[in-house]
Write a protein that holds these residues in place. Structure first.
Motif, PDB file in Angstrom:
ATOM      1  N   ASN A 161      24.642 -95.001 -75.408  1.00  0.00           N
ATOM      2  CA  ASN A 161      23.302 -95.280 -74.917  1.00  0.00           C
ATOM      3  C   ASN A 161      23.176 -94.906 -73.439  1.00  0.00           C
ATOM      4  O   ASN A 161      24.127 -95.057 -72.667  1.00  0.00           O
ATOM      5  CB  ASN A 161      22.949 -96.757 -75.117  1.00  0.00           C
ATOM      6  CG  ASN A 161      22.791 -97.116 -76.586  1.00  0.00           C
ATOM      7  OD1 ASN A 161      22.164 -96.375 -77.352  1.00  0.00           O
ATOM      8  ND2 ASN A 161      23.374 -98.233 -76.991  1.00  0.00           N
TER       9      ASN A 161
ATOM     10  N   VAL B 235      13.189-103.044 -85.940  1.00  0.00           N
ATOM     11  CA  VAL B 235      14.445-103.793 -85.898  1.00  0.00           C
ATOM     12  C   VAL B 235      15.620-102.919 -86.342  1.00  0.00           C
ATOM     13  O   VAL B 235      16.675-102.890 -85.705  1.00  0.00           O
ATOM     14  CB  VAL B 235      14.355-105.049 -86.797  1.00  0.00           C
ATOM     15  CG1 VAL B 235      15.687-105.780 -86.825  1.00  0.00           C
ATOM     16  CG2 VAL B 235      13.244-105.969 -86.306  1.00  0.00           C
ATOM     17  N   VAL B 236      15.414-102.174 -87.422  1.00  0.00           N
ATOM     18  CA  VAL B 236      16.470-101.316 -87.969  1.00  0.00           C
ATOM     19  C   VAL B 236      16.855-100.229 -86.965  1.00  0.00           C
ATOM     20  O   VAL B 236      18.041 -99.958 -86.745  1.00  0.00           O
ATOM     21  CB  VAL B 236      16.014-100.682 -89.305  1.00  0.00           C
ATOM     22  CG1 VAL B 236      17.031 -99.656 -89.798  1.00  0.00           C
ATOM     23  CG2 VAL B 236      15.805-101.768 -90.356  1.00  0.00           C
ATOM     24  N   TYR B 237      15.854 -99.604 -86.344  1.00  0.00           N
ATOM     25  CA  TYR B 237      16.122 -98.505 -85.407  1.00  0.00           C
ATOM     26  C   TYR B 237      16.915 -98.985 -84.196  1.00  0.00           C
ATOM     27  O   TYR B 237      17.869 -98.337 -83.758  1.00  0.00           O
ATOM     28  CB  TYR B 237      14.799 -97.864 -84.951  1.00  0.00           C
ATOM     29  CG  TYR B 237      14.956 -96.428 -84.555  1.00  0.00           C
ATOM     30  CD1 TYR B 237      14.832 -95.409 -85.496  1.00  0.00           C
ATOM     31  CD2 TYR B 237      15.240 -96.056 -83.238  1.00  0.00           C
ATOM     32  CE1 TYR B 237      14.980 -94.075 -85.144  1.00  0.00           C
ATOM     33  CE2 TYR B 237      15.395 -94.736 -82.881  1.00  0.00           C
ATOM     34  CZ  TYR B 237      15.265 -93.747 -83.839  1.00  0.00           C
ATOM     35  OH  TYR B 237      15.426 -92.428 -83.484  1.00  0.00           O
ATOM     36  N   TYR B 238      16.514-100.129 -83.658  1.00  0.00           N
ATOM     37  CA  TYR B 238      17.199-100.660 -82.478  1.00  0.00           C
ATOM     38  C   TYR B 238      18.642-101.031 -82.792  1.00  0.00           C
ATOM     39  O   TYR B 238      19.552-100.820 -81.988  1.00  0.00           O
ATOM     40  CB  TYR B 238      16.449-101.882 -81.955  1.00  0.00           C
ATOM     41  CG  TYR B 238      16.984-102.398 -80.636  1.00  0.00           C
ATOM     42  CD1 TYR B 238      16.601-101.807 -79.436  1.00  0.00           C
ATOM     43  CD2 TYR B 238      17.882-103.457 -80.592  1.00  0.00           C
ATOM     44  CE1 TYR B 238      17.089-102.267 -78.218  1.00  0.00           C
ATOM     45  CE2 TYR B 238      18.376-103.917 -79.391  1.00  0.00           C
ATOM     46  CZ  TYR B 238      17.982-103.327 -78.209  1.00  0.00           C
ATOM     47  OH  TYR B 238      18.483-103.773 -77.013  1.00  0.00           O
ATOM     48  N   LYS B 239      18.852-101.553 -83.984  1.00  0.00           N
ATOM     49  CA  LYS B 239      20.169-102.073 -84.353  1.00  0.00           C
ATOM     50  C   LYS B 239      21.169-100.975 -84.731  1.00  0.00           C
ATOM     51  O   LYS B 239      22.362-101.088 -84.435  1.00  0.00           O
ATOM     52  CB  LYS B 239      20.012-103.053 -85.526  1.00  0.00           C
ATOM     53  CG  LYS B 239      21.286-103.802 -85.902  1.00  0.00           C
ATOM     54  CD  LYS B 239      21.005-104.847 -86.957  1.00  0.00           C
ATOM     55  CE  LYS B 239      22.248-105.592 -87.390  1.00  0.00           C
ATOM     56  NZ  LYS B 239      22.890-106.362 -86.317  1.00  0.00           N
ATOM     57  N   PHE B 240      20.693 -99.885 -85.338  1.00  0.00           N
ATOM     58  CA  PHE B 240      21.631 -98.934 -85.942  1.00  0.00           C
ATOM     59  C   PHE B 240      21.668 -97.537 -85.307  1.00  0.00           C
ATOM     60  O   PHE B 240      22.395 -96.675 -85.800  1.00  0.00           O
ATOM     61  CB  PHE B 240      21.342 -98.804 -87.441  1.00  0.00           C
ATOM     62  CG  PHE B 240      21.613-100.067 -88.206  1.00  0.00           C
ATOM     63  CD1 PHE B 240      22.916-100.492 -88.447  1.00  0.00           C
ATOM     64  CD2 PHE B 240      20.564-100.853 -88.669  1.00  0.00           C
ATOM     65  CE1 PHE B 240      23.172-101.660 -89.142  1.00  0.00           C
ATOM     66  CE2 PHE B 240      20.805-102.025 -89.375  1.00  0.00           C
ATOM     67  CZ  PHE B 240      22.111-102.431 -89.608  1.00  0.00           C
ATOM     68  N   THR B 241      20.908 -97.292 -84.245  1.00  0.00           N
ATOM     69  CA  THR B 241      20.992 -95.978 -83.600  1.00  0.00           C
ATOM     70  C   THR B 241      21.514 -96.105 -82.175  1.00  0.00           C
ATOM     71  O   THR B 241      21.565 -97.201 -81.610  1.00  0.00           O
ATOM     72  CB  THR B 241      19.626 -95.262 -83.549  1.00  0.00           C
ATOM     73  OG1 THR B 241      18.741 -96.006 -82.691  1.00  0.00           O
ATOM     74  CG2 THR B 241      19.017 -95.113 -84.924  1.00  0.00           C
ATOM     75  N   GLN B 242      21.899 -94.959 -81.600  1.00  0.00           N
ATOM     76  CA  GLN B 242      22.242 -94.881 -80.182  1.00  0.00           C
ATOM     77  C   GLN B 242      21.582 -93.637 -79.619  1.00  0.00           C
ATOM     78  O   GLN B 242      21.170 -92.737 -80.356  1.00  0.00           O
ATOM     79  CB  GLN B 242      23.754 -94.857 -79.976  1.00  0.00           C
ATOM     80  CG  GLN B 242      24.468 -93.649 -80.586  1.00  0.00           C
ATOM     81  CD  GLN B 242      25.987 -93.763 -80.474  1.00  0.00           C
ATOM     82  OE1 GLN B 242      26.576 -94.769 -80.873  1.00  0.00           O
ATOM     83  NE2 GLN B 242      26.631 -92.731 -79.926  1.00  0.00           N
TER      84      GLN B 242
ATOM     85  N   THR C 106      11.789 -97.966 -80.594  1.00  0.00           N
ATOM     86  CA  THR C 106      11.627 -99.387 -80.925  1.00  0.00           C
ATOM     87  C   THR C 106      10.334 -99.934 -80.334  1.00  0.00           C
ATOM     88  O   THR C 106       9.554-100.614 -81.016  1.00  0.00           O
ATOM     89  CB  THR C 106      12.826-100.203 -80.409  1.00  0.00           C
ATOM     90  OG1 THR C 106      14.032 -99.693 -80.986  1.00  0.00           O
ATOM     91  CG2 THR C 106      12.677-101.672 -80.770  1.00  0.00           C
TER      92      THR C 106
ATOM     93  N   ARG D 216      16.240 -94.511 -78.331  1.00  0.00           N
ATOM     94  CA  ARG D 216      16.383 -95.755 -79.112  1.00  0.00           C
ATOM     95  C   ARG D 216      15.376 -96.803 -78.653  1.00  0.00           C
ATOM     96  O   ARG D 216      14.626 -97.372 -79.468  1.00  0.00           O
ATOM     97  CB  ARG D 216      17.812 -96.266 -78.960  1.00  0.00           C
ATOM     98  CG  ARG D 216      18.081 -97.649 -79.554  1.00  0.00           C
ATOM     99  CD  ARG D 216      19.575 -97.938 -79.490  1.00  0.00           C
ATOM    100  NE  ARG D 216      19.887 -99.344 -79.579  1.00  0.00           N
ATOM    101  CZ  ARG D 216      20.108-100.151 -78.531  1.00  0.00           C
ATOM    102  NH1 ARG D 216      20.015 -99.674 -77.307  1.00  0.00           N
ATOM    103  NH2 ARG D 216      20.414-101.413 -78.711  1.00  0.00           N
ATOM    104  N   LYS D 217      15.329 -97.073 -77.363  1.00  0.00           N
ATOM    105  CA  LYS D 217      14.392 -98.073 -76.847  1.00  0.00           C
ATOM    106  C   LYS D 217      12.948 -97.579 -76.935  1.00  0.00           C
ATOM    107  O   LYS D 217      12.028 -98.364 -77.208  1.00  0.00           O
ATOM    108  CB  LYS D 217      14.743 -98.421 -75.398  1.00  0.00           C
ATOM    109  CG  LYS D 217      16.027 -99.222 -75.255  1.00  0.00           C
ATOM    110  CD  LYS D 217      16.315 -99.533 -73.794  1.00  0.00           C
ATOM    111  CE  LYS D 217      17.591-100.361 -73.656  1.00  0.00           C
ATOM    112  NZ  LYS D 217      17.936-100.618 -72.221  1.00  0.00           N
TER     113      LYS D 217
END
Length: 432
Positions: A209, A196-203, A88, A84-85
């Motif tokens: 995480n 922004v979308v990837y960071y907010k909606f994935t784990q 992003t 995730r990180k």
């Protein structure tokens, strides 16, 4: 505790695996689109900067060179920070040169930004990593191949859409010299939105995480000792390097074709920019299904046979790719060239899917390292193809002929990666 998904339910995003699946292929699509957005516009850019074939070869090499290093690094970074990180960060940083290339005023500045854009190609490794930790062994090959294939289609979309976008801007009154620059801003902006979308909606994995799991004292399956340990474990495995070669021969050729197809069709067959873009785009759009097909067939072959059934399938696909590439090189009309390109393209994309259907079984302790090194092989292949074309004096036809023979020869590496009965049992237990 949440576990890996044992099926792919395409029409839902209610579970972490399916959210990761859909967002990772979307992110990869945007990255791939951005990576190759310049390629179909090269005939126009060539004219503006007065580029020689040698300079175009340098640009094509630059486009894939830095990806080798970033792919080697990004896999272990996934093990350490989580996908995730990692994704992003790559989207945010990669958008800078994508926007920067639109401002290039000379061959040198264009070459510099084209070199940096290559870093977004490492998005592939994160895509494969994320689906590998989210899906169970019975469907992981299909999940990996589908996510990567749909993402790869961004390259074909760029070939087809970028000339149309530029043409639309010119029709609106924008000059051609500014039109290609304005068109290249679009993928850069899309990357920023996707970050922004990837960071907010994935784990990172089904359980959550990595940072939170480590804080709770919960073990993480890939690279347990951190990124560097993951890389060392992967680098010590000979199968990693055999698949490094096969991936160089399939994905490396895929990237090379993305970079040279539009120029080849305009120079060799005298097509217009729009016609060349559509012809070249058809190759990339095969990824919508062909790569997924390769992974799906690999999963089915393994269920009916064993892990070595995946290896045999990869061997067959590599041979098909090599023969098809030779046909494409010697096609004497546009119609036969496009047909040949679609045939060898089908085998190329399927071979990519079949290669990464093997990745989760090579060494489960070092998934990031394995995915990163093999992924880097694709770019090594593309760089080697670029230098080969430069050595051939820019003669694309000769280059394609030699590549066809090299690809067929590299199929031997697939057979050499076969698993012993003990290794198959160990991989099955580790992947469970």
């Amino acid at each position: 505790m949440a576990s890996k998904a044992t099926s792919i339910k395409l029409f839902t995003i209610s579970t972490p695996p399916m959210r990761a699946f859909h967002l990772t292929w979307m992110a990869f699509f945007i990255c791939f689109f951005a990576w190759f957005a310049c390629a179909p516009l090269m005939p126009v850019i060539k004219g503006e900067f007065g580029l020689t074939m040698a300079q175009i070869a340098n640009i094509n090499i630059a486009a894939v060179a830095i990806t080798i290093v970033v792919r080697l690094i990004i896999g272990p970074l996934c093990d350490h920070f989580g996908p995730r990180k990692a994704y992003t960060g790559l989207l945010l940083l990669g958008a800078i040169p994508v926007l920067g290339v639109a401002a290039a005023q000379s061959y040198e500045s264009f070459l510099f930004f084209r070199l940096l854009i290559g870093a977004v190609g490492a998005s592939f490794v994160i895509t494969q990593y994320h689906t590998s930790v989210m899906f169970a062994p019975n469907v992981v090959g299909t999940a990996n191949a589908a996510a990567a294939g749909w993402g790869n289609a961004g390259g074909g979309a760029a070939q087809a859409l970028m000339p149309l976008l530029m043409a639309a801007l010119v029709m609106m009154g924008v000059g051609e010299k500014f039109g290609w620059r304005a068109a290249l801003v679009v993928p850069g902006v899309l990357m920023l939105i996707m970050a922004v979308v990837y960071y907010k909606f994935t784990q990172d994995c089904p359980q959550g995480n990595y940072s939170e799991l480590r804080a709770a004292g919960i073990a993480i399956e890939g690279g347990k000792k951190g990124g560097w340990e993951s890389f060392k474990l992967a680098a010590a495995n000979y199968r990693v390097w055999l698949l490094f070669v096969t991936y160089g021969a399939c994905f490396g050729v895929e990237i090379f074709i993305h970079n040279i197809a539009a120029v080849y069709y305009t120079d060799h067959f005298k097509l217009s920019l729009g016609q060349a873009g559509m012809a070249a785009g058809s190759f990339g759009l095969l990824a919508l299904f062909a790569r997924a097909l390769g992974g799906w067939i690999s999963d089915k072959a393994a269920l009916r046979g064993n892990l070595n059934s995946r290896v045999t399938l990869l061997f067959i696909m590599m041979i098909g790719e090599g023969v098809g590439l030779l046909w494409f090189a010697h096609a004497d009309s546009v119609a036969f060239a496009v047909i040949a390109m679609l045939v060898f393209g089908l085998f190329t994309h399927m071979a990519c899917g079949a290669t990464y259907a093997l990745v989760p079984f090579v060494d489960k302790r070092a998934l990031g390292g394995v995915a990163g090194i093999i992924g880097a092989g694709g770019n090594v292949g593309a760089v080697a193809a670029g230098f080969l074309m430069k050595g051939m004096g820019g003669n694309v036809q000769q280059t394609l002929s030699i590549l066809g023979m090299l690809v067929a020869a590299s199929a031997v590496c697939a057979i050499a990666a076969r698993f012993s009965p003990a290794a198959q049992e160990e991989s099955a237990l580790a992947a469970a």
